[in-house]
Scaffold this motif. Sequence first.
Motif, PDB file in Angstrom:
ATOM      1  N   ASP A  19       0.921  -1.070  -0.168  1.00  0.00           N
ATOM      2  CA  ASP A  19      -0.059  -0.018   0.105  1.00  0.00           C
ATOM      3  C   ASP A  19       0.702   1.391  -0.039  1.00  0.00           C
ATOM      4  O   ASP A  19       0.538   2.214  -0.644  1.00  0.00           O
ATOM      5  N   TRP A  21       3.942   1.605  -1.097  1.00  0.00           N
ATOM      6  CA  TRP A  21       4.239   1.491  -2.537  1.00  0.00           C
ATOM      7  C   TRP A  21       3.525   2.217  -3.716  1.00  0.00           C
ATOM      8  O   TRP A  21       3.876   2.789  -4.484  1.00  0.00           O
ATOM      9  N   GLN A  22       1.838   1.656  -3.564  1.00  0.00           N
ATOM     10  CA  GLN A  22       1.204   2.086  -4.303  1.00  0.00           C
ATOM     11  C   GLN A  22       0.761   3.630  -4.086  1.00  0.00           C
ATOM     12  O   GLN A  22       0.392   4.326  -5.062  1.00  0.00           O
ATOM     13  N   SER A  23       1.013   4.183  -2.853  1.00  0.00           N
ATOM     14  CA  SER A  23       0.802   5.545  -2.383  1.00  0.00           C
ATOM     15  C   SER A  23       1.756   6.364  -3.397  1.00  0.00           C
ATOM     16  O   SER A  23       1.557   7.581  -3.908  1.00  0.00           O
ATOM     17  N   LYS A  25       3.418   5.706  -6.072  1.00  0.00           N
ATOM     18  CA  LYS A  25       3.064   5.597  -7.381  1.00  0.00           C
ATOM     19  C   LYS A  25       1.590   6.303  -7.868  1.00  0.00           C
ATOM     20  O   LYS A  25       1.415   6.652  -8.964  1.00  0.00           O
ATOM     21  N   ARG A  26       0.956   6.765  -6.708  1.00  0.00           N
ATOM     22  CA  ARG A  26      -0.272   7.727  -6.892  1.00  0.00           C
ATOM     23  C   ARG A  26      -1.283   6.586  -7.803  1.00  0.00           C
ATOM     24  O   ARG A  26      -2.160   7.144  -8.460  1.00  0.00           O
ATOM     25  N   GLN A  27      -1.351   5.378  -7.211  1.00  0.00           N
ATOM     26  CA  GLN A  27      -2.055   4.196  -8.066  1.00  0.00           C
ATOM     27  C   GLN A  27      -3.193   3.885  -6.951  1.00  0.00           C
ATOM     28  O   GLN A  27      -2.998   4.204  -5.711  1.00  0.00           O
ATOM     29  N   TRP A  28      -4.006   2.955  -7.138  1.00  0.00           N
ATOM     30  CA  TRP A  28      -5.085   2.307  -6.292  1.00  0.00           C
ATOM     31  C   TRP A  28      -4.508   2.044  -5.114  1.00  0.00           C
ATOM     32  O   TRP A  28      -3.448   1.401  -4.804  1.00  0.00           O
ATOM     33  N   ARG A  29      -5.231   2.137  -3.930  1.00  0.00           N
ATOM     34  CA  ARG A  29      -4.668   1.781  -2.759  1.00  0.00           C
ATOM     35  C   ARG A  29      -5.803   0.949  -1.973  1.00  0.00           C
ATOM     36  O   ARG A  29      -6.886   0.763  -2.427  1.00  0.00           O
TER      37      ARG A  29
END
Length: 83
Positions: A19, A21-23, A25-29
Amino acid sequence: MIPFLLIANLITFGVFGFDKWQSGKRQWRISENVLLGLSFIGVVGAASGMIIFNHKVSKKSFLVKFFLVVLIDVVLLYRLIRH
């Protein structure tokens, strides 16, 4: 029981890392409710993930809920040990 808790904590740790890592990349969380639910079973993995990945440590509302989960875990563990 020990292998289950070990696996649950490793998965929880990994999910917190994913989560974070996703944040970046500004991707789904992953929702906070899912993170808190996993924390209920893998509290050590969650706390480790929060510290190592510096994830959710500045979000006060999440921390309050997380500490409630920790408190519930401690109470349940205490009751389990007493019986």
